[in-house]
Write a protein that holds these residues in place. Structure first.
Motif, PDB file in Angstrom:
ATOM      1  N   ILE A  14      84.450   4.854  53.721  1.00  0.00           N
ATOM      2  CA  ILE A  14      83.815   3.534  53.581  1.00  0.00           C
ATOM      3  C   ILE A  14      82.232   3.388  54.138  1.00  0.00           C
ATOM      4  N   ILE A  15      81.693   2.896  53.911  1.00  0.00           N
ATOM      5  CA  ILE A  15      79.935   2.533  54.013  1.00  0.00           C
ATOM      6  C   ILE A  15      79.923   1.470  53.766  1.00  0.00           C
ATOM      7  N   PRO A  16      78.571   0.945  54.591  1.00  0.00           N
ATOM      8  CA  PRO A  16      77.850  -1.044  54.314  1.00  0.00           C
ATOM      9  C   PRO A  16      77.222  -0.275  53.166  1.00  0.00           C
ATOM     10  N   VAL A  17      76.431  -0.771  52.261  1.00  0.00           N
ATOM     11  CA  VAL A  17      75.771  -0.732  51.533  1.00  0.00           C
ATOM     12  C   VAL A  17      74.710  -0.587  52.524  1.00  0.00           C
ATOM     13  N   ALA A  18      73.852  -1.346  53.244  1.00  0.00           N
ATOM     14  CA  ALA A  18      72.418  -1.455  54.148  1.00  0.00           C
ATOM     15  C   ALA A  18      72.801  -0.758  54.591  1.00  0.00           C
ATOM     16  N   GLU A  19      73.229   0.532  55.103  1.00  0.00           N
ATOM     17  CA  GLU A  19      73.647   1.879  55.780  1.00  0.00           C
ATOM     18  C   GLU A  19      73.747   3.053  54.975  1.00  0.00           C
ATOM     19  N   THR A  20      73.206   3.248  53.821  1.00  0.00           N
ATOM     20  CA  THR A  20      73.329   4.356  53.149  1.00  0.00           C
ATOM     21  C   THR A  20      72.190   4.612  53.189  1.00  0.00           C
ATOM     22  N   THR A  21      72.003   5.869  53.496  1.00  0.00           N
ATOM     23  CA  THR A  21      70.241   6.737  53.060  1.00  0.00           C
ATOM     24  C   THR A  21      70.355   6.168  51.447  1.00  0.00           C
ATOM     25  N   THR A  23      68.767   8.299  48.778  1.00  0.00           N
ATOM     26  CA  THR A  23      68.734   9.404  48.466  1.00  0.00           C
ATOM     27  C   THR A  23      70.674   8.918  47.536  1.00  0.00           C
ATOM     28  N   LEU A  24      71.617   8.795  48.801  1.00  0.00           N
ATOM     29  CA  LEU A  24      72.912   8.202  48.543  1.00  0.00           C
ATOM     30  C   LEU A  24      72.797   7.174  48.088  1.00  0.00           C
ATOM     31  N   ASP A  25      71.980   5.911  47.803  1.00  0.00           N
ATOM     32  CA  ASP A  25      71.828   4.875  47.389  1.00  0.00           C
ATOM     33  C   ASP A  25      71.687   4.939  45.709  1.00  0.00           C
ATOM     34  N   LYS A  26      70.967   5.809  45.487  1.00  0.00           N
ATOM     35  CA  LYS A  26      69.931   6.129  44.454  1.00  0.00           C
ATOM     36  C   LYS A  26      71.372   6.791  43.760  1.00  0.00           C
ATOM     37  N   GLU A  27      71.716   7.730  44.593  1.00  0.00           N
ATOM     38  CA  GLU A  27      72.679   8.405  43.403  1.00  0.00           C
ATOM     39  C   GLU A  27      73.766   8.043  42.404  1.00  0.00           C
ATOM     40  N   LEU A  28      74.047   6.867  44.067  1.00  0.00           N
ATOM     41  CA  LEU A  28      75.176   5.636  43.259  1.00  0.00           C
ATOM     42  C   LEU A  28      74.985   4.233  42.234  1.00  0.00           C
ATOM     43  N   ARG A  29      74.472   4.204  42.573  1.00  0.00           N
ATOM     44  CA  ARG A  29      72.986   2.991  41.525  1.00  0.00           C
ATOM     45  C   ARG A  29      73.323   3.470  40.441  1.00  0.00           C
ATOM     46  N   ASP A  30      72.513   5.366  40.151  1.00  0.00           N
ATOM     47  CA  ASP A  30      72.407   6.066  39.032  1.00  0.00           C
ATOM     48  C   ASP A  30      73.954   5.986  38.266  1.00  0.00           C
ATOM     49  N   TRP A  31      75.350   6.242  38.767  1.00  0.00           N
ATOM     50  CA  TRP A  31      76.075   7.092  38.216  1.00  0.00           C
ATOM     51  C   TRP A  31      76.943   5.620  37.545  1.00  0.00           C
ATOM     52  N   PHE A  32      76.761   4.248  38.737  1.00  0.00           N
ATOM     53  CA  PHE A  32      77.443   2.814  37.870  1.00  0.00           C
ATOM     54  C   PHE A  32      76.243   2.663  36.993  1.00  0.00           C
ATOM     55  N   TYR A  49      80.346   1.017  50.093  1.00  0.00           N
ATOM     56  CA  TYR A  49      80.440   1.155  48.674  1.00  0.00           C
ATOM     57  C   TYR A  49      81.931   1.967  49.276  1.00  0.00           C
ATOM     58  N   GLY A  50      82.906   2.856  48.710  1.00  0.00           N
ATOM     59  CA  GLY A  50      83.957   3.752  49.060  1.00  0.00           C
ATOM     60  C   GLY A  50      83.281   5.307  48.685  1.00  0.00           C
ATOM     61  N   ILE A  51      83.297   6.485  48.890  1.00  0.00           N
ATOM     62  CA  ILE A  51      82.960   7.764  48.349  1.00  0.00           C
ATOM     63  C   ILE A  51      83.789   8.607  48.662  1.00  0.00           C
ATOM     64  N   LEU A  52      84.186   9.414  48.205  1.00  0.00           N
ATOM     65  CA  LEU A  52      85.045  10.955  48.327  1.00  0.00           C
ATOM     66  C   LEU A  52      84.687  11.587  48.097  1.00  0.00           C
ATOM     67  N   SER A  53      84.110  13.121  49.185  1.00  0.00           N
ATOM     68  CA  SER A  53      83.113  14.314  48.782  1.00  0.00           C
ATOM     69  C   SER A  53      84.723  14.814  48.870  1.00  0.00           C
ATOM     70  N   VAL A  54      84.020  16.672  48.271  1.00  0.00           N
ATOM     71  CA  VAL A  54      85.085  17.541  47.633  1.00  0.00           C
ATOM     72  C   VAL A  54      83.908  18.538  48.075  1.00  0.00           C
ATOM     73  N   ASP A  55      84.081  18.946  49.364  1.00  0.00           N
ATOM     74  CA  ASP A  55      83.373  20.308  49.492  1.00  0.00           C
ATOM     75  C   ASP A  55      82.088  19.726  50.201  1.00  0.00           C
ATOM     76  N   GLU A  56      81.508  17.981  50.608  1.00  0.00           N
ATOM     77  CA  GLU A  56      80.258  17.650  50.474  1.00  0.00           C
ATOM     78  C   GLU A  56      79.889  17.610  49.295  1.00  0.00           C
ATOM     79  N   GLN A  57      80.660  17.761  47.668  1.00  0.00           N
ATOM     80  CA  GLN A  57      79.973  17.121  46.649  1.00  0.00           C
ATOM     81  C   GLN A  57      80.734  15.815  46.217  1.00  0.00           C
TER      82      GLN A  57
END
Ligand SMILES: CC(C)(COP(=O)(O)OP(=O)(O)OC[C@H]1O[C@@H](n2cnc3c(N)ncnc32)[C@H](O)[C@@H]1OP(=O)(O)O)[C@@H](O)C(=O)NCCC(=O)NCCS
Length: 177
Positions: A14-21, A23-32, A49-57
């Motif tokens: 669980i990451i505060p939006v203000a602390e996302t990198t 790259t991650l912020d763009k990936e999450l926004r594009d996905w949304f 954001y809550g993110i779940l990664s599987v083998d870093e993906q």
């Protein structure tokens, strides 16, 4: 051969939006945008954001909102959930459920929320119902640039403390999530 769950390296953050990198912020926004862009509403900016990664993906995502809303004329502190999505190749493996359970813990323990709160279409409501979320009547209203709108589908809540949900009309007091 499919790798078994036990061998897969699953991680929830669980990451505060203000602390996302960036790259991650763009990936999450594009996905949304790709997943939910057809919905005509203007949505609130998430707090976490809550993110779940599987083998870093990146396999699953959701957004958490730290908000107060009005229900039946009473102010309640809610943890809002929005933008729940699992990448198609990872669906039906419990990823959204694991993220929602972790988010519920976070909303209760870290945000001090009394309820989880989300809007959804009837088709996907079983995902939440399985985890103890229940439907409330509302009607639920929120702000849009054009004025106040009423949500046409389901409003669901999750009790995080002993408090009962106050029945009556719900005002999300701002943009929806
Ligand atoms: C809805 C969604 C997030 C579910 O993700 P998931 O990781 O596959 O969910 P889970 O594996 O935790 O599912 C748990 C249970 O919820 C129910 N469920 C899962 N997806 C469902 C769907 N699309 N419709 C109805 N029920 C569903 C099933 O009962 C499932 O258990 P089962 O796999 O044993 O049958 C995913 O299908 C998705 O990204 N859909 C597109 C985006 C979307 O509609 N999001 C919801 C916005 S409110």
């Amino acid at each position: 051969m499919m790798q078994s769950d036990a061998l897969m390296n699953k991680k929830i953050q669980i990451i505060p939006v203000a602390e996302t990198t960036p790259t991650l912020d763009k990936e999450l926004r594009d996905w949304f945008r790709d997943q939910f862009g057809r919905v005509a509403y203007r949505w609130a900016e998430p707090d976490y954001y809550g993110i779940l990664s599987v083998d870093e993906q990146l396999a699953g995502r959701l957004a958490v909102f730290d908000r107060q809303i009005s229900a039946g004329g009473v102010i309640v502190k809610v943890g809002g959930i929005g933008g729940v999505a699992t990448k198609p190749q990872f669906r039906h493996q419990g990823i959204a459920s694991a993220l929602l359970s972790r988010a519920a813990e976070f909303m209760k323990n870290d945000l001090g929320a009394e309820f989880g709160f989300l809007l959804c279409r009837p088709e996907v409501s079983p995902v939440y119902a399985k985890l103890g979320w229940t439907r409330v009547d509302g009607p639920t209203t929120f702000s849009q640039p054009s004025g106040i709108e009423t949500y046409p589908y389901y409003t669901m809540i999750l009790r995080l403390t002993g408090r009962e949900w106050p029945p009556g009309p719900i005002d999300m007091m701002g943009l929806p999530w």
